[in-house]
Design a protein around this motif. Structure first.
Motif, short mmCIF file in Angstrom:
data_model
loop_
_atom_site.label_atom_id
_atom_site.label_comp_id
_atom_site.label_asym_id
_atom_site.label_seq_id
_atom_site.Cartn_x
_atom_site.Cartn_y
_atom_site.Cartn_z
N LEU A 96 3.99 11.33 9.27
CA LEU A 96 3.89 11.05 7.70
C LEU A 96 4.72 9.72 7.35
O LEU A 96 3.98 9.09 6.42
N ARG A 97 5.74 9.55 7.85
CA ARG A 97 6.26 8.42 7.41
C ARG A 97 5.57 6.86 7.91
O ARG A 97 5.28 6.11 7.09
N LEU A 98 4.98 7.08 9.07
CA LEU A 98 4.34 5.97 9.37
C LEU A 98 2.95 5.97 8.62
O LEU A 98 2.37 4.66 8.34
N LEU A 99 2.24 6.98 8.27
CA LEU A 99 1.21 7.07 7.32
C LEU A 99 1.35 6.33 6.07
O LEU A 99 0.77 5.24 5.41
N LEU A 100 2.72 6.70 5.41
CA LEU A 100 3.02 6.16 4.13
C LEU A 100 3.28 4.58 4.23
O LEU A 100 3.00 3.81 3.22
N ALA A 101 3.89 4.04 5.42
CA ALA A 101 4.28 2.59 5.63
C ALA A 101 2.85 1.90 5.92
O ALA A 101 2.95 0.55 5.55
N THR A 102 1.88 2.47 6.37
CA THR A 102 0.77 1.71 6.58
C THR A 102 -0.42 1.94 5.61
O THR A 102 -1.52 1.51 5.59
N TYR A 103 -0.25 2.82 4.64
CA TYR A 103 -1.30 3.40 3.82
C TYR A 103 -1.75 2.26 3.07
O TYR A 103 -1.31 1.59 2.18
N HIS A 104 -3.36 2.11 2.83
CA HIS A 104 -4.07 1.45 1.84
C HIS A 104 -5.33 2.24 1.52
O HIS A 104 -5.94 2.51 2.41
N PRO A 105 -5.73 2.12 0.41
CA PRO A 105 -6.97 3.05 0.09
C PRO A 105 -8.16 2.48 0.58
O PRO A 105 -9.12 3.08 0.85
N ARG A 106 -8.23 1.32 1.33
CA ARG A 106 -9.61 0.81 1.83
C ARG A 106 -9.51 1.23 3.29
O ARG A 106 -10.60 1.20 3.96
N ASN A 107 -8.26 1.70 3.80
CA ASN A 107 -8.50 1.99 5.28
C ASN A 107 -8.93 3.53 5.54
O ASN A 107 -8.91 4.28 4.51
N LEU A 108 -8.89 3.85 6.72
CA LEU A 108 -9.30 5.45 7.23
C LEU A 108 -8.18 5.84 7.97
O LEU A 108 -7.73 5.02 8.66
N TYR A 109 -7.66 7.07 7.95
CA TYR A 109 -6.35 7.57 8.88
C TYR A 109 -6.66 8.70 9.49
O TYR A 109 -7.38 9.70 8.77
N GLU A 360 13.18 -1.31 3.08
CA GLU A 360 13.79 -1.78 1.86
C GLU A 360 13.49 -3.54 1.87
O GLU A 360 12.94 -3.94 0.86
N GLU A 361 13.47 -4.30 3.13
CA GLU A 361 13.41 -5.56 2.93
C GLU A 361 11.98 -6.11 3.42
O GLU A 361 11.88 -7.29 2.88
N ILE A 362 11.23 -5.49 4.04
CA ILE A 362 10.18 -6.00 4.51
C ILE A 362 8.97 -5.34 3.54
O ILE A 362 7.99 -5.95 3.01
N LEU A 363 8.82 -4.08 3.49
CA LEU A 363 7.78 -3.25 2.81
C LEU A 363 7.90 -2.83 1.47
O LEU A 363 6.98 -2.48 0.69
N HIS A 364 9.44 -3.26 1.27
CA HIS A 364 9.70 -2.77 -0.38
C HIS A 364 9.07 -1.31 -0.80
O HIS A 364 8.83 -0.90 -1.64
N ARG A 365 9.32 -0.37 0.27
CA ARG A 365 8.91 1.00 0.16
C ARG A 365 9.87 2.13 -0.18
O ARG A 365 10.88 2.17 0.74
N GLN A 366 9.82 2.86 -1.20
CA GLN A 366 10.76 3.93 -1.58
C GLN A 366 10.53 4.99 -0.60
O GLN A 366 9.32 5.22 -0.20
N PRO A 367 11.45 6.01 -0.36
CA PRO A 367 11.31 7.09 0.41
C PRO A 367 10.28 8.05 -0.12
O PRO A 367 10.00 8.33 -1.49
N GLU A 368 9.26 8.48 0.78
CA GLU A 368 8.36 9.45 0.43
C GLU A 368 7.25 8.67 -0.29
O GLU A 368 6.44 9.42 -1.16
N GLU A 369 7.25 7.39 -0.47
CA GLU A 369 6.15 6.85 -1.28
C GLU A 369 5.31 5.63 -0.31
O GLU A 369 6.13 5.22 0.63
N PRO A 370 4.15 5.33 -0.51
CA PRO A 370 3.50 4.61 0.25
C PRO A 370 3.89 3.02 -0.13
O PRO A 370 4.70 2.73 -1.05
N ALA A 371 3.97 2.10 0.78
CA ALA A 371 4.19 0.66 0.55
C ALA A 371 3.39 0.20 -0.53
O ALA A 371 2.20 0.32 -0.50
N PRO A 372 3.90 -0.45 -1.52
CA PRO A 372 3.28 -0.99 -2.70
C PRO A 372 2.29 -2.07 -2.43
O PRO A 372 2.76 -2.79 -1.35
N GLY A 373 1.27 -2.35 -3.23
CA GLY A 373 0.25 -3.30 -2.99
C GLY A 373 -0.44 -3.45 -4.20
O GLY A 373 -0.07 -3.03 -5.48
#
Length: 422
Positions: A96-109, A360-373
Motif C-alpha cells: 500500500l505504501r509503495l502504491l501511494l509512492a508511485t501512484y499517478h492516474p495515467r498509470n495502471l497498477y 519527506e525530502e524527495i517525494l514530498h509525500r504525506q503519510p497515507e497520501e500519494p506523492a503530489p504531482g
C-alpha cells in the motif's frame, strides 16, 4: 522489484489468440534521443521548468519514428506505465505504501500478494488501495498461487501479472515490476516526464552473459519448485543430476528488477514466436529463474536484442557476502542513492527511517497520501490529491534532471551498443 473484484475466471481466462505483425520499422535514432534528453536537462535546470511545459523537440531526422505529441501540450505526451507490485505474507502495508509512492492516474497498477498471505490481508489491501478518489486504475489479484523466491513459481507469478495487465489495460507503454522491498527515488511526475523523451521500445534490464560461479550453483543444478503444484509454500528441492549448458542459445543473468516495453511483454505472453516458451520450459527447473528468463529471451531474440539498455534504473548495494540478495539500504546510503540518478532503490526493510526521509525530502509525500504531482489541484487542502486535475500535466522536480542525465549517458552510441547482450 485494487475493492476491485478478485481476479476470478474472467480475469484469468486464457488470453484470446492474436497474431502481431513483425515490426519492420527502423530502430529509433539514439543520437536524437540523446539530444532530446540534453534538451530536457536544459529545461529542467531553468527556473520555469516546474510550472510550464517544455518546448517541442527538434525535428526528427529521416528514418526516425517521431515521438507522439499531446495536442494540449507543446512537449511529448507522457507515457503510461503498468506497475506490478508483488509481496508475500506480512507485506500488505508495504505494498500500500509503495502504491501511494508511485501512484499517478495515467498509470495502471496490479497488486499481487502471493498465497502465503492471508485472505484477510488481501481483502484489506484491496479495500485500502481503491479507497482514494479516481483509483479505478488499481487492481488486486484475488486468487494468486504461492511464489517461492528461489523457484519458478515466482517467475510464473510475474508472467501471470503481466498477462493480467495486458488484459485490463490497452494503452500502457512499459511494464514495471517492483517488489515490496523496493521504493521510488523520484516522483511519478519525474519518471513520466523523463520517459516521455525516449523511444517506447527500449527495455531496461541489467544483464550479463558472464556466468562464473553461477554455473555450479544456479545453472547446472536441477531443482523442483513445489509452489507450482502444492497449495502451501514449500522450499525447492534439488535433484542429484546436473544439466549440461545449452548450445542452442546463450544464457544471460541479471537482476529481477525490470522495466520492459509493452511490445516485448506481448511477445512473451501472446506472441507467435516459440522462443519465450522454450526459455520458460528450460528455466522451470533452475534456481532463481526470474533473474535469468527475461534477460535470456531478450538477448536471444533478433527482434529485441538491439532494444536493450543494460541498466534496470535501480540502486542496490552488494558486497562479497551478498551474492543472493542485495544489502538492506539505510539512512547511511541516502547520498549515494540520490546522486545515482536512478528511479528506484532496493532493498529496504519495512518502515525503515530511510523511507520516511525519502517521502519527506524527495517525494514530498504525506503519510497515507500519494506523492503530489501536476494532477493534484486541491490547493490548500490537507490532501491536495483528493481533487484530481489533468493527468497530462507534469511538474518534475530536481530528481528528474539526475534521471535524465543518467539516461543521456546510457543512450550514447558507445554505452548503448558496447554493453548490450555481451
Amino acid at each position: 522489484m485494487q475493492p476491485s473484484a478478485p481476479a476470478g475466471p474472467a480475469a484469468t481466462a486464457a488470453l484470446p489468440l492474436a497474431v502481431f505483425p513483425k515490426d519492420t520499422r527502423p530502430l529509433p535514432c539514439l543520437l536524437l534521443s540523446c539530444l532530446l534528453l540534453l534538451l530536457l536537462l536544459h529545461l529542467l535546470s531553468s527556473p520555469s521548468s516546474s510550472s510550464s511545459p517544455p518546448p517541442p523537440p527538434p525535428p526528427s531526422p529521416p528514418h526516425h519514428v517521431p515521438l507522439p505529441v499531446d495536442a494540449s501540450s507543446a512537449g511529448p505526451a507522457p507515457p503510461s506505465l503498468a506497475f506490478l507490485l508483488t509481496g508475500s505474507a506480512g507485506d500488505a502495508d508495504r505494498l500500500l505504501r509503495l502504491l501511494l509512492a508511485t501512484y499517478h492516474p495515467r498509470n495502471l497498477y496490479l497488486l499481487l500478494l502471493d498465497g502465503a498471505a492471508s485472505a484477510g490481508d488481501r481483502a484489506r489491501l484491496a479495500r485500502q488501495a481503491r479507497a482514494g478518489p479516481g483509483r479505478a486504475n488499481v487492481h488486486v489479484v484475488g486468487d494468486p498461487g504461492f511464489a517461492n523466491p528461489r523457484g519458478a513459481s515466482t517467475l510464473a507469478a510475474t508472467l501471470h501479472g503481466a498477462s493480467l495487465l495486458l488484459r485490463v489495460g490497452q494503452d500502457w507503454d512499459w511494464f514495471v515490476h517492483l517488489d515490496a522491498g523496493d521504493y521510488p527515488l523520484v516522483t511519478p511526475d519525474d519518471l513520466l516526464h523523463v520517459l516521455s523523451y525516449i523511444p517506447k521500445d527500449l527495455n531496461f534490464i541489467q544483464h550479463t552473459s558472464y556466468i562464473g560461479w553461477r554455473e555450479s550453483r544456479q545453472i547446472r543444478p536441477i531443482v523442483v519448485d513445489p509452489g507450482l503444484y502444492l497449495s502451501s509454500r514449500t522450499d525447492i528441492f534439488y535433484a542429484t543430476q546436473k544439466r549440461e549448458l545449452p548450445s542452442a542459445y546463450k544464457l544471460f543473468t541479471g537482476s529481477s528488477s525490470v522495466i520492459l516495453s509493452r511490445k516485448f511483454i506481448e511477445y512473451c505472453i501472446i506472441g507467435t514466436d516459440n522462443l519465450p516458451r522454450t526459455m520458460l520450459m528450460y528455466y522451470t527447473n533452475m534456481p532463481l529463474p526470474h533473474r535469468k528468463y527475461f534477460q535470456t529471451v531478450l538477448c536471444n531474440s533478433p527482434e529485441f536484442n538491439r532494444t536493450v539498455v543494460n541498466h534496470d534504473l535501480h540502486y542496490s548495494k552488494w558486497d562479497s557476502s551478498s551474492k543472493k540478495e542485495p544489502l538492506l539500504l539505510t539512512l547511511d546510503d541516502v547520498e549515494n542513492m540520490t546522486q545515482s540518478g536512478v528511479a528506484f532503490g532496493t532493498r529496504f526493510s519495512m518502515d525503515d527511517p530511510v523511507l520516511n526521509h525519502i517521502d519527506e525530502e524527495i517525494l514530498h509525500r504525506q503519510p497515507e497520501e500519494p506523492a503530489p504531482g501536476g494532477w493534484c489541484i486541491g490547493v490548500g487542502d490537507a490532501s491536495p490529491c483528493s481533487v484530481s486535475g489533468n493527468p497530462d500535466v507534469l511538474r518534475p522536480g530536481p530528481a528528474a534532471m539526475k534521471l535524465a542525465k543518467l539516461l543521456a549517458q546510457r543512450l550514447t552510441y558507445r554505452n548503448f551498443y558496447s554493453q548490450q547482450c555481451n
